[in-house]
Design a protein around this motif. Structure first.
Motif, PDB file in Angstrom:
ATOM      1  N   THR A  62     -10.452  -4.747  -2.715  1.00  0.00           N
ATOM      2  CA  THR A  62     -11.094  -4.516  -1.423  1.00  0.00           C
ATOM      3  C   THR A  62     -10.252  -5.074  -0.289  1.00  0.00           C
ATOM      4  N   VAL A  63     -10.120  -4.252   0.773  1.00  0.00           N
ATOM      5  CA  VAL A  63      -9.381  -4.668   1.963  1.00  0.00           C
ATOM      6  C   VAL A  63     -10.180  -4.306   3.214  1.00  0.00           C
ATOM      7  N   PRO A  64     -10.092  -5.146   4.252  1.00  0.00           N
ATOM      8  CA  PRO A  64     -10.676  -4.781   5.545  1.00  0.00           C
ATOM      9  C   PRO A  64      -9.690  -3.897   6.298  1.00  0.00           C
ATOM     10  N   LEU A  65     -10.197  -2.818   6.883  1.00  0.00           N
ATOM     11  CA  LEU A  65      -9.331  -1.900   7.626  1.00  0.00           C
ATOM     12  C   LEU A  65      -9.988  -1.491   8.935  1.00  0.00           C
ATOM     13  N   LEU A  66      -9.162  -1.309   9.958  1.00  0.00           N
ATOM     14  CA  LEU A  66      -9.643  -0.703  11.191  1.00  0.00           C
ATOM     15  C   LEU A  66      -9.938   0.748  10.884  1.00  0.00           C
ATOM     16  N   PHE A  67     -10.892   1.331  11.605  1.00  0.00           N
ATOM     17  CA  PHE A  67     -11.242   2.716  11.308  1.00  0.00           C
ATOM     18  C   PHE A  67     -11.654   3.463  12.560  1.00  0.00           C
TER      19      PHE A  67
END
Length: 158
Positions: A62-67
């Motif tokens: 799991t990774v945090p990403l801008l979207f």
């Protein structure tokens, strides 16, 4: 790209460690708070979590990403801050495009697809409007930064 703008090998090594540690911390906070904390990045850019299946381990990653929302689809960017290589999550999504998106407390099964050509150009413009640093990342690296379209899937979340 200029030589002064690109990362040297030490910066790449340290940057990868920092990105990995910060991603783990932000993902933990995001999950524990149901997205109340960790859902915004610098300059107010929105963040969600993307879970891929590790291409070697087979384990969830799991990774945090801008979207960016695009109708029912979600657009994410494999920028890794303009590092010379794509992030691991990108290679995982290429190997197995079934991903899970966590947005707040909601989990969505989605399928990843890299966009190109006119579609990428139109989305890239919108992404840079949302988060201007993407343009600096692109100038810092020789690779074309992948833009990924996540589309709803009928499957179960990972």
């Amino acid at each position: 790209m200029t030589a002064e703008a690109s990362y040297n090998s030490r910066q790449v090594k340290v940057g990868r460690v920092v990105i990995r540690l910060m991603s783990r911390a932000q993902s933990w906070v995001y999950r524990r708070s149901g997205g109340r904390f960790g859902a915004k990045f610098l300059k107010g850019a929105p963040v969600l979590l993307v879970t891929t299946t590790g291409r070697r381990s087979g384990r969830p990653r799991t990774v945090p990403l801008l979207f960016l929302d695009d109708g029912d689809d979600i657009i994410v960017v494999a920028s890794q801050g303009g590092m010379p290589t794509n992030p691991d999550w990108y290679y995982n999504a290429v190997a197995d495009p079934k991903v899970t998106v966590t947005r707040g407390t909601e989990e969505l099964a989605m399928v990843a697809r890299e966009v190109d050509g006119a579609e990428r150009a139109e989305l890239w413009s919108r992404l840079v409007d949302m988060y201007a640093d993407y343009e600096a990342y692109a100038e810092r690296t020789e690779r074309t930064i992948p833009v990924i379209r996540l589309s709803p899937s009928d499957g179960d979340p990972i």
